[in-house]
Design a protein around this motif. Structure first.
Motif, PDB file in Angstrom:
ATOM      1  N   ASP A 145       0.836  -1.194   0.000  1.00 23.18           N
ATOM      2  CA  ASP A 145       0.000   0.000   0.000  1.00 23.18           C
ATOM      3  C   ASP A 145       0.875   1.251   0.000  1.00 23.18           C
ATOM      4  O   ASP A 145       1.913   1.292   0.673  1.00 23.18           O
ATOM      5  CB  ASP A 145      -0.896   0.000   1.239  1.00 23.18           C
ATOM      6  CG  ASP A 145      -1.935   1.100   1.192  1.00 23.18           C
ATOM      7  OD1 ASP A 145      -1.618   2.225   1.657  1.00 23.18           O
ATOM      8  OD2 ASP A 145      -3.039   0.835   0.701  1.00 23.18           O
ATOM      9  N   PRO A 146       0.497   2.300  -0.731  1.00 22.17           N
ATOM     10  CA  PRO A 146       1.302   3.529  -0.777  1.00 22.17           C
ATOM     11  C   PRO A 146       1.574   4.132   0.591  1.00 22.17           C
ATOM     12  O   PRO A 146       2.600   4.817   0.775  1.00 22.17           O
ATOM     13  CB  PRO A 146       0.441   4.462  -1.637  1.00 22.17           C
ATOM     14  CG  PRO A 146      -0.345   3.547  -2.520  1.00 22.17           C
ATOM     15  CD  PRO A 146      -0.640   2.350  -1.684  1.00 22.17           C
ATOM     16  N   GLU A 150       5.031   6.419   2.713  1.00 19.19           N
ATOM     17  CA  GLU A 150       4.889   7.845   3.019  1.00 19.19           C
ATOM     18  C   GLU A 150       5.990   8.310   3.969  1.00 19.19           C
ATOM     19  O   GLU A 150       6.188   7.727   5.036  1.00 19.19           O
ATOM     20  CB  GLU A 150       3.516   8.112   3.641  1.00 19.19           C
ATOM     21  CG  GLU A 150       2.364   7.978   2.658  1.00 19.19           C
ATOM     22  CD  GLU A 150       1.022   8.278   3.303  1.00 19.19           C
ATOM     23  OE1 GLU A 150       1.005   8.601   4.513  1.00 19.19           O
ATOM     24  OE2 GLU A 150      -0.011   8.174   2.608  1.00 19.19           O
ATOM     25  N   ALA A 189       6.686  -0.406  -6.559  1.00 18.14           N
ATOM     26  CA  ALA A 189       5.845   0.364  -5.643  1.00 18.14           C
ATOM     27  C   ALA A 189       6.576   1.529  -4.998  1.00 18.14           C
ATOM     28  O   ALA A 189       5.950   2.390  -4.376  1.00 18.14           O
ATOM     29  CB  ALA A 189       5.303  -0.568  -4.544  1.00 18.14           C
ATOM     30  N   PRO A 191       8.401   5.047  -4.255  1.00 17.15           N
ATOM     31  CA  PRO A 191       8.246   6.402  -4.797  1.00 17.15           C
ATOM     32  C   PRO A 191       9.540   6.927  -5.402  1.00 17.15           C
ATOM     33  O   PRO A 191      10.645   6.551  -4.975  1.00 17.15           O
ATOM     34  CB  PRO A 191       7.847   7.220  -3.557  1.00 17.15           C
ATOM     35  CG  PRO A 191       8.446   6.479  -2.408  1.00 17.15           C
ATOM     36  CD  PRO A 191       8.387   5.022  -2.775  1.00 17.15           C
TER      37      PRO A 191
END
Length: 333
Positions: A145-146, A150, A189, A191
């Motif tokens: 999941d993003p 974070e 996935a 960033p």
């Protein structure tokens, strides 16, 4: 009587696991030996675990062992870092040492693990501002999941499994699923804002069709690790790849307190770093973990692949300048 094939197999395996390093065959840029990890095993052996009856937070043997070693190097507590390092494979032999070192250096760590309770057993109950634990499996893209990424500034991936079928393969934990599929899912996935991704791979990945490496690669472990490397290289992310020789010291996955408290590289604290997949030998997990942490901040390691072994000698401990000298000397111009 053993057949010729059996004899060749045993000779190849013996070569992989016990052949001494032949530095005369290395190019000058790879013949760099500087001291590493000036460990004091007596201090580790004298450690005592925190009593479960005290009111203090539960502290793990792994964290205690690394903290005791690094306390010999830091006269005062290191300043709080602005980094947030995501560690994949944190419950493995190298991963445990990476996390413990991050905690002791006041670097915030976030872990992606299949079993959060296992992580709590290893690292104890830590404040959220020091350690965050997320449940997930890189083999399953839906787990990535993003929100996991974070705020993350750096990533260290040290996942892995056994080269040949074992109990660790249970649950589809094969080299293809872990070293190839898992690595690809993770990298896809991540960033683009990351400052560095460090991937732990293996020596011999470019030679998996050649003897003796073809023996080690019978089940594809070297081939799949190379596929994971290629995915990272082609991702556009700032990367460093560390290819260790045969891992020694540990593994630290047995929860054996005596083993954890004796975490030491012994006399093999110096390091050899090379490039071009030429090194054959072994390396302490302590050395690999330190190399991963150092690569996060040393600019010249970006976009580079290094093989690493450990040998007898004194070391640079966690001295960034001496590590940078090691990496620079090994880099192919």
């Amino acid at each position: 009587m053993a057949t010729a094939t059996t004899t060749t197999f045993h000779m190849a395996c013996k070569f992989i696991t016990s052949t001494p390093l032949n530095y005369q065959n290395l190019p000058p840029s790879s013949q760099i030996i500087l001291p590493l990890y000036n460990l004091h095993s007596n201090s580790l052996n004298n450690l005592q675990s925190t009593s479960s009856t005290t009111c203090r937070r539960r502290v793990s043997p792994v964290y205690n062992a690394v903290k005791a070693e690094e306390s010999l190097q830091y006269k005062t507590s290191p300043p709080v870092s602005s980094k947030l390092v995501l560690v994949i494979g944190a419950s493995g032999g190298v991963g445990q040492l990476v996390v413990a070192s991050l905690l002791n250096r006041n670097i915030k760590a976030r872990l992606l693990v299949r079993d959060p309770e296992k992580a709590r057993t290893l690292f104890g109950e830590q404040d959220e501002d020091k350690l965050q634990v997320y449940k997930g499996d890189t083999r399953n893209p839906e787990d990535l999941d993003p929100s996991i990424f974070e705020g993350v500034t750096h990533v260290i991936c040290c996942t892995g499994t056994t080269a040949f079928p074992s109990r660790r393969w249970d649950g589809d934990n094969t080299p293809e699923r872990v070293d190839c599929d898992g690595a690809k899912n993770l990298i896809s996935a991540l960033p683009s804002s990351l400052k560095r991704v460090v991937l732990v791979s293996s020596v011999g990945v470019t030679k998996f069709n050649e003897l003796p490496w073809s023996i080690m690669n019978l089940c594809g472990v070297l081939k799949y690790k190379k596929m994971g490397e290629d995915c990272l290289i082609n991702s556009g992310l700032p990367y460093t790849i560390i290819r260790p020789g045969r891992l020694t010291d540990g593994p630290y996955t047995s929860y054996d307190l005596n083993t954890l408290l004796k975490a030491t590289a012994g006399e093999r604290r110096a390091v050899v770093i090379g490039q071009g997949d030429k090194l054959v030998g072994e390396v302490s997990r302590l050395v690999v973990a330190e190399a991963c942490l150092q690569a996060l901040d040393i600019e010249c390691t970006e976009g580079q692949i290094y093989e690493i072994n450990s040998v007898k000698g004194e070391g640079p401990e966690n001295n960034k300048d001496r590590w940078e000298e090691l990496f620079r000397a090994a880099t192919v111009q």
